[in-house]
Every structure is written in C-alpha cells, then in structure tokens.
Scaffold this active site. Sequence first.
Site, short mmCIF file in Angstrom:
data_model
loop_
_atom_site.label_atom_id
_atom_site.label_comp_id
_atom_site.label_asym_id
_atom_site.label_seq_id
_atom_site.Cartn_x
_atom_site.Cartn_y
_atom_site.Cartn_z
N LYS A 174 0.86 -1.19 0.00
CA LYS A 174 0.00 0.00 0.00
C LYS A 174 0.89 1.24 0.00
O LYS A 174 1.76 1.39 0.85
CB LYS A 174 -0.93 0.01 1.21
CG LYS A 174 -1.88 1.19 1.22
CD LYS A 174 -3.17 0.93 1.98
CE LYS A 174 -3.00 0.89 3.47
NZ LYS A 174 -4.31 0.91 4.16
N ASP B 215 -13.92 0.95 10.33
CA ASP B 215 -14.38 1.25 8.98
C ASP B 215 -15.11 0.03 8.42
O ASP B 215 -14.49 -0.98 8.09
CB ASP B 215 -13.19 1.61 8.09
CG ASP B 215 -13.62 2.00 6.67
OD1 ASP B 215 -14.83 1.93 6.37
OD2 ASP B 215 -12.75 2.35 5.87
N ASP C 118 -7.30 -3.57 5.92
CA ASP C 118 -7.32 -2.12 6.16
C ASP C 118 -7.56 -1.78 7.64
O ASP C 118 -8.68 -1.62 8.08
CB ASP C 118 -8.39 -1.45 5.29
CG ASP C 118 -8.11 0.04 5.14
OD1 ASP C 118 -7.36 0.59 5.97
OD2 ASP C 118 -8.65 0.66 4.21
#
Length: 446
Positions: free
Chosen positions: A159, A289, A308
């Site tokens: 990432k 999230d 994530d």
Amino acid sequence: MPHRKSDSKPLAVPSSRLSRIARLGGLASGIAGSMAAEGARQLAQGRRPSMGELLLTPGNAMKVAEQLAQMRGAAMKVGQLLSMDAGDLLPPELAQILARLRAEAHHMPGAQLKKVLAESWGPDWLRRFAKFDVRPIAAASIGQVHRALTRDGRDLAIKVQYPGVRRSIDSDVNNVAALMRLSGLMPKGLDLAPMLAEAKRQLHEEADYEREGRCLARFGALLAEEPGFAVPALHADLTTRDVLAMSYLEGAPVEELTEAPQAERDRVMTLLIDLMFRELFAFRLMQTDPNFANYRYQPETGRLILLDFGATREFPATLAQGYRRLLRAGLAGDREGVRAAAAEIGFIGEALPERVEQAMLEMFELSLEPLRSPGRFDFGTSDLALRIRDGSLAMAADRDHVRMPPMDALFLQRKFAGIYLLASRLGARVDLRALLEPHLEDGGQA
C-alpha cells in the site's frame, strides 16, 4: 484495502498545499458561477430560488464529488467520513453528494508512484523485487495497493500513500468544511467542530502506515488461532510511514456471497457480528471502517480475510461498560436504566428537550429489535433499517436540537450500521442474542 483490480484512471495527485487550496477555490467559484446563472434563470421565470435548490443541481453535485475524488487524501476522506458518520444528521441532498465519494478513487500515474517509492525505499528499490505490478489492484482516498513479488519469494500487497496527503490534512479538512458551511445546508444546531477535529486526528493516524502496520500485527495476533479469519502478515522491513507491506491473500468480494447457500451466509455474518462484539467488549480494539471492501472471502477455505486497519480505534473500559449497561437495561425493558446509561455514554444531556430525549430513547429501543428476537433474526426480510432511517430523518428535521454523540460512540455506531447493512445485503439469519449474552456480564468473555 481491497485486493482487486482497479477500474480507476491514472490521475496525478495535487501534492502541494497551494495546489490543493487552488483546486477547492476553483471548485467554489465554479459552483458560485453556475448558481448565479441558475438563479437568474429561475428569477426570469418568476420563481424565487432557495440556496439549497441552487447548490444541489445535478451538475454541481458532480463537480463537488469529482473534484474531491481527484484531490484524494483528506479532501476526499472528510466527505466519506461526514457521509457515513454524520449519517442522517445531514440533509438527504448533501448526504447524497458526499456518498458519491465512497466510490473508488483514481490512481497515481507510474512516474508519481515511482517517485514516492524512491523516497521511501531509496533509488534502487526495484532491485528488491522479482516483479512489481505498477497497475494498482485497488485505489482509495489515502493510498493505492500494488501486488509485488520480492526476490526472496514473498508475495506481497504494497500500500502506497499518495504524495502530500499528510501535509495537507488540516487545510483540506478546513477547506472542505468551509465549502459545506457556505452551502447553507448544515443544520444550525450541529456543531461540526468535534467531528472535524476527530477527522483530522483520525486522518493523521491513517496516514501513518507504520501505525497501521502495528494495528495489523495486533489483530493478526488476536486472531491467530481463529480458523474463520485470515489477517495479512506485516512485513516490517518494507514498511515506512508512506508504504505498508503485507502478505497478499487471495479472496473474493464478500458481496459475492449473496449467491452462496443460506447456511454459509449465516455462518459468515455470525463470525463478523461475533467479532464486532469481541472488539468492543473483549479486545476494546476495533477496526471501525465497515466498508464492504475491507472483507474478502476465500471459497476454498471458508475464511474471511480482514483488511485495512488504518481506522483501528482503542476504546476505554468505561465505554464498554456503558454499552453493557445500556444493552442490559434495553433488553430488560428498563427505560430509566436505558436513559441513565445513554446519559453516561453521552447520547443525551441536560439541555436536550424532553420530546427529543424520548425520541432518541424510542430509536434505541427500536434498534434493539434484532437482539430481542427469539432465535435467529432474519436480516433479509426485516424492514427495521427503513424504520430507523425514517425515525432518524424525523429527529434530524428538528435542526435546533441536533446533538453530536461522543466520537467513540459515533465510530461504534458507524461500525454497527455497516455490519447491519452487510447482513441485510447477504440476507443472513443470525442469533444475535446468543452472541451478545457472554459479553453482558461485567468482564465479559473474549
């Protein structure tokens, strides 16, 4: 971050503070120009236009969403946060504009990507890899993900953060907030300051990939013995503040389970809801999230891949205890106990009018319906989400008394809502009461 091929277009990220301010300034002036033209047109037809009607034309909505999506970083993320976290507190038209930002972002061109990697790994970074796919497998608001194979045989997901994101967080948040205030659509009684401060804090945390790597490793350790879950392994030797290296795990989008047998859909959602309760009551550490893309599914193993961890949040013991009291009182039908626990958490306060307080308590009791249901609750056939939405919109219409919950509670509600939405999408049937019961006693089980 989803491991999937990106359909986005390569588009350079404006990385300097001045270029980002200019983008937002240009956006504001462009919208002002189109508002003036539309206002003149309506006046010529004998109509008296409102600010909301002028701002919320389809063309202006597209301008706002597209410009913030091109800027990425905090400009895009604050729109996402407000669309999900403020939820039904916002006028539906404004929420609709912001919701456009949950779509996938554009990605960096190759030259910009290589510059970021050279700054993180040194100019000879490519020598470490047998293969590095320049085309990202995913792109989002703060960074994009690439698949790579190191020379020592590690299959990785890398990432990479967009340039300038960290430096521009505070100014981006302030500028987007100013743009929203100028719209005249924000509820008068809604104090955005706590949310904006929290958006900045969270974005600074999410922009620190070394911190995310530590959260990834913590969840990996917590779930190491769990056969139902898979968490990518952190590769610390390639991780910096701007680059996060983790093992690549192959999986399908969790939404594809809509075609799976009922028993498998039920099992997957039971795993996720049980994990959510454990995150709050046992771990006191939650990935907040609930984006569907953060969950992947391995058909061959039946495992859920968790991705994530930038939005990972620690909760104090007092918050977990407050929710225990709230849920125990709600399940016992103790309205006064519910009120006391809701006040302790911060949902209601002394200045809140009686009618608003009672409406909030009724909304909470409504949300307990799945937990009160005997046996399995059928998310696929329930109209509860629509009833909660209608009640929330009615409360939000009382603009003089809109109250922002504490930030920890807001992030929790965001996670609850996202998991409920996923369970509804999959049409799952889950015995929620059985999953919650072990956690209702003080010091609930892990």
